[in-house]
Design a protein around this motif. Structure first.
Motif, PDB file in Angstrom:
ATOM      1  N   PRO A 166       0.798  -1.240   0.000  1.00 20.41           N
ATOM      2  CA  PRO A 166       0.000   0.000   0.000  1.00 20.41           C
ATOM      3  C   PRO A 166       0.822   1.278   0.000  1.00 20.41           C
ATOM      4  CG  PRO A 166       0.014  -1.002   2.188  1.00 20.41           C
ATOM      5  CD  PRO A 166       0.665  -1.993   1.265  1.00 20.41           C
ATOM      6  N   ASN A 167       2.086   1.202   0.344  1.00 18.85           N
ATOM      7  CA  ASN A 167       2.911   2.409   0.425  1.00 18.85           C
ATOM      8  C   ASN A 167       3.552   2.791  -0.908  1.00 18.85           C
ATOM      9  OD1 ASN A 167       2.416   2.735   3.205  1.00 18.85           O
ATOM     10  ND2 ASN A 167       4.055   1.291   3.724  1.00 18.85           N
ATOM     11  N   HIS A 168       3.399   1.924  -1.906  1.00 21.91           N
ATOM     12  CA  HIS A 168       3.965   2.255  -3.218  1.00 21.91           C
ATOM     13  C   HIS A 168       2.938   3.046  -4.027  1.00 21.91           C
ATOM     14  CE1 HIS A 168       6.623   1.853  -6.647  1.00 21.91           C
ATOM     15  NE2 HIS A 168       5.585   1.510  -7.388  1.00 21.91           N
ATOM     16  N   GLY A 169       3.392   4.062  -4.733  1.00 24.81           N
ATOM     17  CA  GLY A 169       2.491   4.892  -5.535  1.00 24.81           C
ATOM     18  C   GLY A 169       2.180   4.245  -6.871  1.00 24.81           C
ATOM     19  N   TRP A 170       1.233   3.318  -6.890  1.00 28.43           N
ATOM     20  CA  TRP A 170       0.893   2.592  -8.117  1.00 28.43           C
ATOM     21  C   TRP A 170       0.156   3.490  -9.109  1.00 28.43           C
ATOM     22  CZ3 TRP A 170       3.279  -1.836  -8.636  1.00 28.43           C
ATOM     23  CH2 TRP A 170       3.650  -2.554  -7.493  1.00 28.43           C
ATOM     24  N   LEU A 171       0.454   3.304 -10.383  1.00 25.28           N
ATOM     25  CA  LEU A 171      -0.222   4.009 -11.469  1.00 25.28           C
ATOM     26  C   LEU A 171      -0.987   2.958 -12.272  1.00 25.28           C
ATOM     27  CD1 LEU A 171       2.743   6.306 -12.600  1.00 25.28           C
ATOM     28  CD2 LEU A 171       0.845   6.900 -11.061  1.00 25.28           C
ATOM     29  N   PRO A 172      -2.269   2.777 -12.013  1.00 23.80           N
ATOM     30  CA  PRO A 172      -3.045   1.680 -12.621  1.00 23.80           C
ATOM     31  C   PRO A 172      -2.980   1.635 -14.136  1.00 23.80           C
ATOM     32  CG  PRO A 172      -4.281   2.677 -10.835  1.00 23.80           C
ATOM     33  CD  PRO A 172      -3.080   3.553 -11.054  1.00 23.80           C
ATOM     34  N   TRP A 173      -2.911   2.794 -14.806  1.00 20.88           N
ATOM     35  CA  TRP A 173      -2.908   2.820 -16.268  1.00 20.88           C
ATOM     36  C   TRP A 173      -1.630   2.247 -16.871  1.00 20.88           C
ATOM     37  CZ3 TRP A 173      -3.850   7.158 -13.192  1.00 20.88           C
ATOM     38  CH2 TRP A 173      -2.734   7.934 -12.881  1.00 20.88           C
ATOM     39  N   LYS A 174      -0.607   2.007 -16.059  1.00 13.48           N
ATOM     40  CA  LYS A 174       0.630   1.431 -16.591  1.00 13.48           C
ATOM     41  C   LYS A 174       0.574  -0.093 -16.660  1.00 13.48           C
ATOM     42  CE  LYS A 174       4.552   3.475 -15.863  1.00 13.48           C
ATOM     43  NZ  LYS A 174       5.781   4.061 -15.262  1.00 13.48           N
ATOM     44  N   PHE A 175      -0.482  -0.678 -16.070  1.00 14.74           N
ATOM     45  CA  PHE A 175      -0.695  -2.117 -16.210  1.00 14.74           C
ATOM     46  C   PHE A 175      -1.366  -2.403 -17.550  1.00 14.74           C
ATOM     47  CE2 PHE A 175      -0.305  -1.641 -11.645  1.00 14.74           C
ATOM     48  CZ  PHE A 175       0.392  -2.786 -11.263  1.00 14.74           C
ATOM     49  N   SER A 176      -1.333  -3.662 -17.970  1.00  9.93           N
ATOM     50  CA  SER A 176      -1.960  -4.021 -19.249  1.00  9.93           C
ATOM     51  C   SER A 176      -3.471  -3.839 -19.196  1.00  9.93           C
ATOM     52  CB  SER A 176      -1.627  -5.475 -19.622  1.00  9.93           C
ATOM     53  OG  SER A 176      -2.044  -6.372 -18.599  1.00  9.93           O
ATOM     54  N   HIS A 177      -4.051  -3.961 -17.983  1.00  9.38           N
ATOM     55  CA  HIS A 177      -5.486  -3.739 -17.815  1.00  9.38           C
ATOM     56  C   HIS A 177      -5.733  -3.016 -16.493  1.00  9.38           C
ATOM     57  CE1 HIS A 177      -6.583  -6.231 -21.248  1.00  9.38           C
ATOM     58  NE2 HIS A 177      -5.771  -7.172 -20.791  1.00  9.38           N
ATOM     59  N   VAL A 178      -6.630  -2.054 -16.522  1.00  7.56           N
ATOM     60  CA  VAL A 178      -7.008  -1.356 -15.294  1.00  7.56           C
ATOM     61  C   VAL A 178      -8.192  -2.090 -14.680  1.00  7.56           C
ATOM     62  CG1 VAL A 178      -6.193   0.882 -16.115  1.00  7.56           C
ATOM     63  CG2 VAL A 178      -8.576   0.204 -16.540  1.00  7.56           C
ATOM     64  N   PRO A 179      -8.490  -1.833 -13.404  1.00  6.52           N
ATOM     65  CA  PRO A 179      -9.657  -2.468 -12.780  1.00  6.52           C
ATOM     66  C   PRO A 179     -10.945  -2.105 -13.511  1.00  6.52           C
ATOM     67  CG  PRO A 179      -8.236  -1.493 -11.121  1.00  6.52           C
ATOM     68  CD  PRO A 179      -7.722  -1.018 -12.443  1.00  6.52           C
ATOM     69  N   ARG A 180     -11.957  -2.959 -13.356  1.00  5.39           N
ATOM     70  CA  ARG A 180     -13.239  -2.702 -13.994  1.00  5.39           C
ATOM     71  C   ARG A 180     -13.808  -1.353 -13.551  1.00  5.39           C
ATOM     72  NH1 ARG A 180     -13.854  -8.274 -12.539  1.00  5.39           N
ATOM     73  NH2 ARG A 180     -13.827  -9.627 -14.372  1.00  5.39           N
ATOM     74  N   LYS A 181     -14.378  -0.635 -14.520  1.00  5.89           N
ATOM     75  CA  LYS A 181     -15.023   0.667 -14.285  1.00  5.89           C
ATOM     76  C   LYS A 181     -14.047   1.737 -13.790  1.00  5.89           C
ATOM     77  CE  LYS A 181     -19.460  -1.520 -13.177  1.00  5.89           C
ATOM     78  NZ  LYS A 181     -20.580  -1.634 -12.178  1.00  5.89           N
ATOM     79  N   PHE A 182     -12.760   1.483 -13.950  1.00  7.48           N
ATOM     80  CA  PHE A 182     -11.760   2.434 -13.465  1.00  7.48           C
ATOM     81  C   PHE A 182     -11.922   3.793 -14.123  1.00  7.48           C
ATOM     82  CE2 PHE A 182      -7.586   4.479 -13.909  1.00  7.48           C
ATOM     83  CZ  PHE A 182      -7.174   4.532 -12.588  1.00  7.48           C
ATOM     84  N   TRP A 183     -12.100   3.796 -15.445  1.00  4.20           N
ATOM     85  CA  TRP A 183     -12.149   5.066 -16.170  1.00  4.20           C
ATOM     86  C   TRP A 183     -13.481   5.786 -16.017  1.00  4.20           C
ATOM     87  CZ3 TRP A 183      -7.753   6.953 -16.871  1.00  4.20           C
ATOM     88  CH2 TRP A 183      -6.655   6.185 -17.297  1.00  4.20           C
ATOM     89  N   ARG A 184     -14.468   5.157 -15.424  1.00 10.43           N
ATOM     90  CA  ARG A 184     -15.738   5.843 -15.189  1.00 10.43           C
ATOM     91  C   ARG A 184     -15.630   6.858 -14.044  1.00 10.43           C
ATOM     92  NH1 ARG A 184     -20.409   1.107 -15.604  1.00 10.43           N
ATOM     93  NH2 ARG A 184     -19.773   0.260 -17.642  1.00 10.43           N
TER      94      ARG A 184
END
Length: 225
Positions: A166-184
């Motif tokens: 949890p302490n790492h600043g993850w950037l979801p868009w850098k993964f091959s897929h973002v979580p469902r409904k992420f861009w909503r």
């Protein structure tokens, strides 16, 4: 208590001599030739021969029904826990719950177990720094025994890593897929655009600017577009 319980279950069976054909010498010698642990080893070795196992890691592919048919439940009782039996018999072998056919109920709800899995998987996937996880696919995690872990996070690798680290600043868009409904979520859209502006050296405070789709595609904006 576990060893006392084993004595009760195994007294009649283990009274006779068993000639094991399968044994890890350094582990057997460490346990000694006598005592309940050694007798437990001998019994498991006999079952392993029936199941045609050649080494300790082969136990990972043994199902509960196979263990029962080989006499495991009859010898150890109906509540026998194969994982605990193996850990008691071979404590020097590094057992991993996710390598078994099924994990114990509620195993993946423990955040420490999730972190342990990723720390174990990292060197096997060539991960040397946190950002290397962006190049890992869900299928790779699944193939390494992490299917249940992903399911506990709605099949989202991003969510699983965020929970484990949890302490790492993850950037979801850098993964091959973002979580469902992420861009909503407009907050996620804003976070991406602020990050993208910095990547493209765009000054959002002054003047007009143009950004092309091709530019966004180059910086992980494909799913958003």
């Amino acid at each position: 208590q576990l060893i006392v319980s084993m004595r009760l279950h195994l007294r009649m069976v283990l009274g006779r001599a068993i000639q094991p054909r399968f044994c890890v010498r350094q582990l057997c010698s460490a346990a000694g030739k006598n005592g309940p642990v050694r007798r437990l080893q001998e019994t498991l070795e006999t079952i392993s021969n029936d199941l045609k196992l050649s080494n300790l890691s082969d136990w990972y592919r043994v199902t509960s029904s196979q263990f029962e048919r080989a006499g495991g439940k009859k010898l150890f009782g109906p509540t026998a826990n194969l994982r605990q039996l193996l850990r008691t018999a071979y404590p020097e072998f590094e057992w991993h719950d996710w390598m078994f056919k099924q994990t114990t109920k509620g195993f993946w709800k423990d955040q420490s177990h999730q972190r342990q899995f990723f720390e174990w998987a990292a060197p096997r996937l060539g991960i040397s720094k946190m950002d290397d996880w962006y190049g890992v696919s869900s299928k790779q995690i699944d193939d390494m025994g992490g299917a249940g872990l992903l399911q506990s996070h709605d099949d989202s690798l991003v969510s699983a890593l965020r929970t484990a680290f949890p302490n790492h600043g993850w950037l979801p868009w850098k993964f091959s897929h973002v979580p469902r409904k992420f861009w909503r979520d407009t907050n996620n859209q804003r976070a991406y655009f602020l990050w993208a502006a910095n990547e493209l050296s765009i000054d959002l405070q002054h003047g007009r600017y143009r950004v092309s789709s091709s530019q966004l595609l180059k910086i992980f904006g494909g799913e958003f577009i």
